[in-house]
Design a protein around this motif. Structure first.
Motif, mmCIF file in Angstrom:
data_model
loop_
_atom_site.group_PDB
_atom_site.id
_atom_site.type_symbol
_atom_site.label_atom_id
_atom_site.label_comp_id
_atom_site.label_asym_id
_atom_site.label_seq_id
_atom_site.Cartn_x
_atom_site.Cartn_y
_atom_site.Cartn_z
ATOM 1 N N THR A 32 0.831 -1.206 0.000
ATOM 2 C CA THR A 32 0.000 0.000 0.000
ATOM 3 C C THR A 32 0.860 1.249 0.000
ATOM 4 N N ARG A 33 1.882 1.254 0.835
ATOM 5 C CA ARG A 33 2.767 2.427 0.919
ATOM 6 C C ARG A 33 3.497 2.657 -0.402
ATOM 7 N N LEU A 34 3.963 1.584 -1.030
ATOM 8 C CA LEU A 34 4.643 1.720 -2.323
ATOM 9 C C LEU A 34 3.678 2.209 -3.402
ATOM 10 N N ALA A 35 2.440 1.732 -3.373
ATOM 11 C CA ALA A 35 1.438 2.162 -4.350
ATOM 12 C C ALA A 35 1.138 3.647 -4.212
ATOM 13 N N GLU A 36 1.281 4.177 -3.004
ATOM 14 C CA GLU A 36 1.072 5.606 -2.761
ATOM 15 C C GLU A 36 2.285 6.428 -3.194
ATOM 16 N N GLY A 37 3.349 5.761 -3.618
ATOM 17 C CA GLY A 37 4.557 6.464 -4.017
ATOM 18 C C GLY A 37 5.520 6.686 -2.873
ATOM 19 N N GLY A 38 5.262 6.041 -1.733
ATOM 20 C CA GLY A 38 6.102 6.219 -0.557
ATOM 21 C C GLY A 38 7.288 5.279 -0.512
ATOM 22 N N ARG A 39 7.963 5.320 0.610
ATOM 23 C CA ARG A 39 9.172 4.534 0.850
ATOM 24 C C ARG A 39 8.958 3.730 2.133
ATOM 25 N N VAL A 40 9.445 2.498 2.153
ATOM 26 C CA VAL A 40 9.370 1.663 3.346
ATOM 27 C C VAL A 40 10.786 1.284 3.720
ATOM 28 N N GLU A 41 11.208 1.691 4.917
ATOM 29 C CA GLU A 41 12.562 1.398 5.368
ATOM 30 C C GLU A 41 12.507 0.486 6.583
ATOM 31 N N LEU A 42 13.195 -0.635 6.488
ATOM 32 C CA LEU A 42 13.301 -1.577 7.595
ATOM 33 C C LEU A 42 14.758 -1.550 8.048
ATOM 34 N N ARG A 43 15.020 -0.876 9.147
ATOM 35 C CA ARG A 43 16.392 -0.688 9.620
ATOM 36 C C ARG A 43 17.096 -2.032 9.767
ATOM 37 N N GLY A 44 18.321 -2.073 9.273
ATOM 38 C CA GLY A 44 19.115 -3.290 9.340
ATOM 39 C C GLY A 44 18.823 -4.259 8.202
#
Length: 94
Positions: A35-47
């Motif tokens: 969903t976040r990617l479809a909105e044009g956003g970024r998803v960061e999972l530290r490490g």
């Protein structure tokens, strides 16, 4: 590792949760990322790394069977960039 193996491993690591609960949690995580990617956003999972999208320009392709020209429209595609810890883990020799 495929999705079902991930669910099984998490269920073993968390015996207080049922298999259905673990499956639902994995669904929620994947759905949230999508969903976040479809909105044009970024998803960061530290490490681990970061998921983003990148644009691809439209182009003219070829149908491999007939050789006819085919218009391939512009689109956004997912992109993954591993984090520093992941790159280090992948490149250490045991």
């Amino acid at each position: 590792m495929i999705r079902s193996q991930l669910v099984q491993k998490l269920a073993v690591l968390h015996p207080d949760l049922s298999l259905q609960e673990v499956d639902r949690i994995v669904d929620i995580v994947f759905e949230s990322i999508g969903t976040r990617l479809a909105e044009g956003g970024r998803v960061e999972l530290r490490g681990f790394g970061a998921f983003t999208t990148r644009g691809r320009q439209g182009r003219t392709g070829r149908n491999p069977r007939t050789g006819a020209a085919v218009v391939v429209p512009a689109k956004r595609v997912p992109h993954f960039k591993p984090g520093k810890e992941m790159r280090t883990r992948l490149n250490t020799s045991d």
